[in-house]
Design a protein around this motif. Structure first.
Motif, PDB file in Angstrom:
ATOM      1  N   THR A 178       0.855  -1.184   0.000  1.00  0.00           N
ATOM      2  CA  THR A 178       0.000   0.000   0.000  1.00  0.00           C
ATOM      3  C   THR A 178       0.890   1.232   0.000  1.00  0.00           C
ATOM      4  OG1 THR A 178      -1.745  -1.165   1.197  1.00  0.00           O
ATOM      5  CG2 THR A 178      -1.820   1.251   1.232  1.00  0.00           C
ATOM      6  N   ASP A 179       0.665   2.091  -0.976  1.00  0.00           N
ATOM      7  CA  ASP A 179       1.389   3.352  -1.097  1.00  0.00           C
ATOM      8  C   ASP A 179       0.440   4.487  -0.746  1.00  0.00           C
ATOM      9  OD1 ASP A 179       4.175   2.926  -2.540  1.00  0.00           O
ATOM     10  OD2 ASP A 179       2.754   1.534  -3.472  1.00  0.00           O
ATOM     11  N   ARG A 180       0.820   5.269   0.237  1.00  0.00           N
ATOM     12  CA  ARG A 180       0.041   6.435   0.649  1.00  0.00           C
ATOM     13  C   ARG A 180       0.925   7.663   0.418  1.00  0.00           C
ATOM     14  NH1 ARG A 180      -4.192   6.790   4.018  1.00  0.00           N
ATOM     15  NH2 ARG A 180      -3.826   4.657   4.692  1.00  0.00           N
ATOM     16  N   ILE A 181       0.430   8.579  -0.380  1.00  0.00           N
ATOM     17  CA  ILE A 181       1.178   9.800  -0.660  1.00  0.00           C
ATOM     18  C   ILE A 181       0.331  10.992  -0.254  1.00  0.00           C
ATOM     19  CG2 ILE A 181       2.224  11.232  -2.456  1.00  0.00           C
ATOM     20  CD1 ILE A 181       2.798   8.588  -3.967  1.00  0.00           C
ATOM     21  N   GLU A 182       0.914  11.809   0.607  1.00  0.00           N
ATOM     22  CA  GLU A 182       0.311  13.080   1.003  1.00  0.00           C
ATOM     23  C   GLU A 182       1.179  14.171   0.395  1.00  0.00           C
ATOM     24  OE1 GLU A 182      -0.474  13.288   5.307  1.00  0.00           O
ATOM     25  OE2 GLU A 182       0.027  11.151   5.308  1.00  0.00           O
ATOM     26  N   PHE A 183       0.549  15.207  -0.130  1.00  0.00           N
ATOM     27  CA  PHE A 183       1.328  16.246  -0.802  1.00  0.00           C
ATOM     28  C   PHE A 183       0.634  17.597  -0.719  1.00  0.00           C
ATOM     29  CE2 PHE A 183      -1.714  14.788  -3.873  1.00  0.00           C
ATOM     30  CZ  PHE A 183      -2.063  15.922  -4.597  1.00  0.00           C
ATOM     31  N   GLN A 184       1.402  18.623  -1.012  1.00  0.00           N
ATOM     32  CA  GLN A 184       0.876  19.971  -1.195  1.00  0.00           C
ATOM     33  C   GLN A 184       1.388  20.433  -2.548  1.00  0.00           C
ATOM     34  OE1 GLN A 184      -0.059  22.742   1.364  1.00  0.00           O
ATOM     35  NE2 GLN A 184      -1.013  21.167   2.591  1.00  0.00           N
ATOM     36  N   PRO A 185       0.506  20.815  -3.469  1.00  0.00           N
ATOM     37  CA  PRO A 185       0.963  21.274  -4.782  1.00  0.00           C
ATOM     38  C   PRO A 185       1.911  22.470  -4.639  1.00  0.00           C
ATOM     39  CG  PRO A 185      -1.413  21.003  -4.760  1.00  0.00           C
ATOM     40  CD  PRO A 185      -0.951  20.879  -3.342  1.00  0.00           C
ATOM     41  N   PRO A 186       2.692  22.718  -5.684  1.00  0.00           N
ATOM     42  CA  PRO A 186       3.610  23.857  -5.612  1.00  0.00           C
ATOM     43  C   PRO A 186       2.855  25.173  -5.672  1.00  0.00           C
ATOM     44  CG  PRO A 186       3.645  22.904  -7.802  1.00  0.00           C
ATOM     45  CD  PRO A 186       2.788  22.010  -6.946  1.00  0.00           C
ATOM     46  N   GLY A 187       3.518  26.219  -5.260  1.00  0.00           N
ATOM     47  CA  GLY A 187       2.949  27.557  -5.368  1.00  0.00           C
ATOM     48  C   GLY A 187       3.469  28.233  -6.626  1.00  0.00           C
ATOM     49  N   GLY A 188       3.191  29.489  -6.743  1.00  0.00           N
ATOM     50  CA  GLY A 188       3.706  30.286  -7.853  1.00  0.00           C
ATOM     51  C   GLY A 188       3.219  29.812  -9.208  1.00  0.00           C
ATOM     52  N   MET A 189       4.010  30.132 -10.229  1.00  0.00           N
ATOM     53  CA  MET A 189       3.647  29.782 -11.604  1.00  0.00           C
ATOM     54  C   MET A 189       3.558  28.273 -11.808  1.00  0.00           C
ATOM     55  SD  MET A 189       2.997  32.537 -13.134  1.00  0.00           S
ATOM     56  CE  MET A 189       2.920  31.982 -14.809  1.00  0.00           C
ATOM     57  N   LEU A 190       4.448  27.514 -11.155  1.00  0.00           N
ATOM     58  CA  LEU A 190       4.421  26.055 -11.298  1.00  0.00           C
ATOM     59  C   LEU A 190       3.096  25.491 -10.781  1.00  0.00           C
ATOM     60  CD1 LEU A 190       5.979  23.594 -12.249  1.00  0.00           C
ATOM     61  CD2 LEU A 190       7.041  23.465  -9.996  1.00  0.00           C
ATOM     62  N   GLY A 191       2.508  26.162  -9.781  1.00  0.00           N
ATOM     63  CA  GLY A 191       1.234  25.730  -9.234  1.00  0.00           C
ATOM     64  C   GLY A 191       0.094  25.791 -10.234  1.00  0.00           C
ATOM     65  N   TYR A 192       0.217  26.640 -11.248  1.00  0.00           N
ATOM     66  CA  TYR A 192      -0.813  26.703 -12.290  1.00  0.00           C
ATOM     67  C   TYR A 192      -0.753  25.468 -13.192  1.00  0.00           C
ATOM     68  CZ  TYR A 192      -1.854  31.478 -10.985  1.00  0.00           C
ATOM     69  OH  TYR A 192      -2.225  32.584 -10.289  1.00  0.00           O
ATOM     70  N   LEU A 193       0.445  24.904 -13.354  1.00  0.00           N
ATOM     71  CA  LEU A 193       0.608  23.697 -14.157  1.00  0.00           C
ATOM     72  C   LEU A 193       0.351  22.439 -13.343  1.00  0.00           C
ATOM     73  CD1 LEU A 193       3.858  24.530 -16.150  1.00  0.00           C
ATOM     74  CD2 LEU A 193       1.537  24.403 -17.050  1.00  0.00           C
ATOM     75  N   LEU A 194       0.896  22.404 -12.137  1.00  0.00           N
ATOM     76  CA  LEU A 194       0.788  21.223 -11.279  1.00  0.00           C
ATOM     77  C   LEU A 194      -0.317  21.428 -10.250  1.00  0.00           C
ATOM     78  CD1 LEU A 194       4.557  20.361 -10.699  1.00  0.00           C
ATOM     79  CD2 LEU A 194       2.955  19.287 -12.272  1.00  0.00           C
ATOM     80  N   THR A 195      -1.534  21.392 -10.701  1.00  0.00           N
ATOM     81  CA  THR A 195      -2.669  21.542  -9.806  1.00  0.00           C
ATOM     82  C   THR A 195      -2.840  20.273  -8.981  1.00  0.00           C
ATOM     83  OG1 THR A 195      -4.227  20.634 -11.401  1.00  0.00           O
ATOM     84  CG2 THR A 195      -3.858  23.040 -11.475  1.00  0.00           C
ATOM     85  N   GLU A 196      -3.619  20.352  -7.934  1.00  0.00           N
ATOM     86  CA  GLU A 196      -3.893  19.180  -7.104  1.00  0.00           C
ATOM     87  C   GLU A 196      -4.439  18.031  -7.955  1.00  0.00           C
ATOM     88  OE1 GLU A 196      -7.125  17.943  -3.728  1.00  0.00           O
ATOM     89  OE2 GLU A 196      -6.152  19.891  -3.472  1.00  0.00           O
ATOM     90  N   ALA A 197      -5.370  18.316  -8.842  1.00  0.00           N
ATOM     91  CA  ALA A 197      -5.971  17.272  -9.679  1.00  0.00           C
ATOM     92  C   ALA A 197      -4.924  16.631 -10.596  1.00  0.00           C
ATOM     93  CB  ALA A 197      -7.115  17.849 -10.505  1.00  0.00           C
ATOM     94  N   LYS A 198      -4.038  17.427 -11.181  1.00  0.00           N
ATOM     95  CA  LYS A 198      -3.007  16.873 -12.066  1.00  0.00           C
ATOM     96  C   LYS A 198      -2.002  16.037 -11.286  1.00  0.00           C
ATOM     97  CE  LYS A 198      -3.174  20.065 -15.901  1.00  0.00           C
ATOM     98  NZ  LYS A 198      -2.471  21.052 -16.717  1.00  0.00           N
ATOM     99  N   VAL A 199      -1.651  16.481 -10.096  1.00  0.00           N
ATOM    100  CA  VAL A 199      -0.717  15.708  -9.274  1.00  0.00           C
ATOM    101  C   VAL A 199      -1.361  14.382  -8.883  1.00  0.00           C
ATOM    102  CG1 VAL A 199       0.592  15.635  -7.109  1.00  0.00           C
ATOM    103  CG2 VAL A 199       0.535  17.751  -8.449  1.00  0.00           C
ATOM    104  N   LEU A 200      -2.625  14.410  -8.471  1.00  0.00           N
ATOM    105  CA  LEU A 200      -3.329  13.166  -8.114  1.00  0.00           C
ATOM    106  C   LEU A 200      -3.401  12.210  -9.299  1.00  0.00           C
ATOM    107  CD1 LEU A 200      -6.226  14.458  -5.842  1.00  0.00           C
ATOM    108  CD2 LEU A 200      -4.446  12.814  -5.199  1.00  0.00           C
ATOM    109  N   ASP A 201      -3.739  12.720 -10.486  1.00  0.00           N
ATOM    110  CA  ASP A 201      -3.787  11.873 -11.683  1.00  0.00           C
ATOM    111  C   ASP A 201      -2.426  11.257 -11.960  1.00  0.00           C
ATOM    112  OD1 ASP A 201      -6.476  12.321 -12.111  1.00  0.00           O
ATOM    113  OD2 ASP A 201      -6.169  13.828 -13.689  1.00  0.00           O
ATOM    114  N   SER A 202      -1.381  12.060 -11.849  1.00  0.00           N
ATOM    115  CA  SER A 202      -0.026  11.583 -12.101  1.00  0.00           C
ATOM    116  C   SER A 202       0.382  10.501 -11.098  1.00  0.00           C
ATOM    117  CB  SER A 202       0.952  12.753 -12.036  1.00  0.00           C
ATOM    118  OG  SER A 202       2.271  12.308 -12.227  1.00  0.00           O
TER     119      SER A 202
END
Length: 152
Positions: free
Chosen positions: A106-130
């Motif tokens: 079982t892999d459990r990953i907790e994260f906080q998306p990046p801020g700034g300009m990178l945060g517009y690309l790496l949204t929570e939904a995109k990180v979860l999908d990835s």
């Protein structure tokens, strides 16, 4: 904090799986090839307090990160990001014995998306999908390694 939990039952002993996951050189074999995981610095075996520095390619950008192993025991490995593109990242790998030659990872990953300009690309939904795509690749790779008899 957003979280992703994935698991798979694998036809190998918990001891063999833990030994495999505990060798840092094995990580590229079970990572999404699109990430182009490159280990820059790491101990041979995961150990509490040791760090692993690596580079990945995500969304066309090369990103460097450093994680520290905070828990390492017979059935568990937990690492935290201490430097990297996300504001936070914690990956827990838990192994459960199902039968003599079968276990559940079982892999459990907790994260906080990046801020700034990178945060517009790496949204929570995109990180979860990835993460979810990457976990499927991980489990498929582990199953293939187990079937081929090269889990070491």
């Amino acid at each position: 904090m957003p979280e992703s939990v994935s698991s798979s039952i694998l036809d190998c002993s918990a001891v063999m799986l833990r030994m495999f996951l505990g060798r840092t050189a094995n990580l590229p074999q079970i990572s999404d090839p699109d990430l182009e995981l490159e280990i820059l610095s790491a101990p041979e075996f995961v150990t509490v307090g040791e760090t692993i520095e690596f580079r990945i390619t995500a969304y066309g950008f090369k990103q460097r990160a450093t994680h520290e192993y905070v828990t390492v025991d017979d059935l568990q490995i937990i690492e935290n990001q201490i430097d990297g593109p996300l504001r936070a990242w914690k990956h827990s790998q838990q192994i459960e014995i199902v039968a003599a030659a079968q276990c559940r990872l079982t892999d459990r990953i907790e994260f906080q998306p990046p801020g700034g300009m990178l945060g517009y690309l790496l949204t929570e939904a995109k990180v979860l999908d990835s993460i979810q795509d990457g976990m499927q690749i991980r489990y498929d790779a582990l199953n293939e390694i187990i079937r081929s008899g090269t889990l070491a």
